[in-house]
Write an enzyme that holds these catalytic residues in place. Structure first.
Site, PDB file in Angstrom:
ATOM      1  N   GLY A 177       0.829  -1.191   0.000  1.00  0.00           N
ATOM      2  CA  GLY A 177       0.000   0.000   0.000  1.00  0.00           C
ATOM      3  C   GLY A 177       0.866   1.243   0.000  1.00  0.00           C
ATOM      4  O   GLY A 177       2.007   1.228   0.458  1.00  0.00           O
ATOM      5  N   CYS A 178       0.313   2.347  -0.496  1.00  0.00           N
ATOM      6  CA  CYS A 178       1.113   3.568  -0.590  1.00  0.00           C
ATOM      7  C   CYS A 178       1.518   4.076   0.784  1.00  0.00           C
ATOM      8  O   CYS A 178       2.709   4.290   1.049  1.00  0.00           O
ATOM      9  CB  CYS A 178       0.366   4.630  -1.389  1.00  0.00           C
ATOM     10  N   TYR A 179       0.563   4.271   1.671  1.00  0.00           N
ATOM     11  CA  TYR A 179       0.890   4.824   2.980  1.00  0.00           C
ATOM     12  C   TYR A 179       1.852   3.942   3.799  1.00  0.00           C
ATOM     13  O   TYR A 179       2.796   4.452   4.400  1.00  0.00           O
ATOM     14  CB  TYR A 179      -0.385   5.049   3.795  1.00  0.00           C
ATOM     15  N   TYR A 190       7.791  10.374  -0.988  1.00  0.00           N
ATOM     16  CA  TYR A 190       7.790   9.609  -2.225  1.00  0.00           C
ATOM     17  C   TYR A 190       6.525   9.921  -3.013  1.00  0.00           C
ATOM     18  O   TYR A 190       5.661  10.665  -2.542  1.00  0.00           O
ATOM     19  CB  TYR A 190       7.906   8.104  -1.962  1.00  0.00           C
TER      20      TYR A 190
END
Length: 315
Positions: A120-122, A283
């Site tokens: 996941g991104c987070y 990022y």
């Protein structure tokens, strides 16, 4: 002449799928196969294409990703390898977690896997900050941790993107305040935390880019480490990494500087005199947080050196 491996992006019309396709399009050693748009939801057409390719990327909602996984499995020995960009399999023990920087042996595990779950991104940045500290004993696994994060609106799905692009969304918004965000379990499992962290996500009026931040009272930690001790630990852990960089802390930080790349910057912003620090990871939520990470995993699985940036960023 060696056969060029083929990839099918199941759900390529979505934000992540489109960026994966753009990144793959500049790679001469990978051929992307596409389905007729009019048949993209046709199970027969999708299964037929799955049977012809080496790897399938699932850029789908969770339930649809599970259905596609079962469809691929029905091919038996002819089943393609899978990279799942959804949340569906991130904590499934039958899938390899697709964060190559997680441990020294993670790239080899990904390279050998039939099924890889894209992170996941987070959680990506927070895991890369926390896990080395826990493994080194600088941070107890049961320490109360809060992760605050802000993302561009492209990470929120089609409805959020439409709201921001139509100027009907707020400039900034906290969400997930019921403390049940779907990324928490993934964050806890792969960071090594035994106590459930508090996770506070937010979204701002910019398309992409992300910052995770973790505040720490250093005098509550074993040995009362200094900010420089944490920075040195992280620098040693990621020395030689192609994408993760440990850079000096700053007084200010904006989230968009790494957009359209697969880079991730870790910082320790600290005050030795105050005994406090804020750890940050910056990022691109669509890069190292999604499509760039997927291309990195595809390269490992197919044994191919890949360019993870978008074409415009690669020039």
């Amino acid at each position: 002449m060696a056969k060029i491996p083929t990839v099918f992006i199941d759900g390529e019309a979505g934000t992540t799928g489109l960026q994966i396709r753009e990144r793959l399009a500049i790679l001469p050693d990978i051929a992307v196969r596409s389905i007729d748009p009019s048949r993209r939801k046709d199970p027969t057409a999708r299964l037929a294409l799955m049977a012809e390719v080496d790897l399938v990327v699932l850029c789908l909602p969770d339930d649809a990703a599970k259905e596609s996984t079962a469809m691929a499995a029905s091919l038996g020995a002819d089943a393609p390898r899978l990279v799942d960009a959804s949340t569906a399999h991130r904590v499934d023990p039958d899938w390899v977690y697709g964060l190559p920087e997680l441990t020294p042996d993670q790239p080899a595990r990904i390279a050998a896997a039939m099924r890889v779950s894209n992170p996941g991104c987070y959680p990506t940045g927070a895991i890369l900050l926390l896990r080395p500290m826990i493994e080194a004993g600088l941070l107890p696994a049961d320490h109360p941790i809060s992760v605050n994060a802000v993302s561009g609106f492209s990470g929120g799905g089609n409805a959020m993107i439409a709201a921001y692009e139509s100027r009907t969304a707020p400039d900034f918004e906290l969400y997930g305040l019921t403390l049940e965000h779907k990324h928490v379990l993934e964050l806890q499992q792969y960071s090594g935390l035994t106590r459930r962290p508090i996770f506070v996500p937010s979204v701002g009026d910019f398309r992409q880019g992300m910052i995770d931040s973790i505040p720490l009272h250093l005098d509550t930690l074993p040995g009362k480490p200094k900010p420089a001790d944490i920075e040195a630990l992280l620098a040693a852990r990621y020395a030689g990494s192609d994408y993760v960089r440990v850079v000096p802390g700053t007084a200010k930080l904006e989230p968009q500087a790494l957009n359209n790349t697969n880079l991730l910057e870790l910082r320790v912003h600290g005050s030795e005199a105050r005994g406090q620090a804020i750890l940050t990871a910056r990022y691109d939520n669509l890069g190292k947080g999604a499509s760039g990470a997927a291309v990195q995993n595809i390269g490992l699985m197919l044994g191919i050196a890949v360019e993870t940036r978008l074409p415009a960023a690669a020039e």
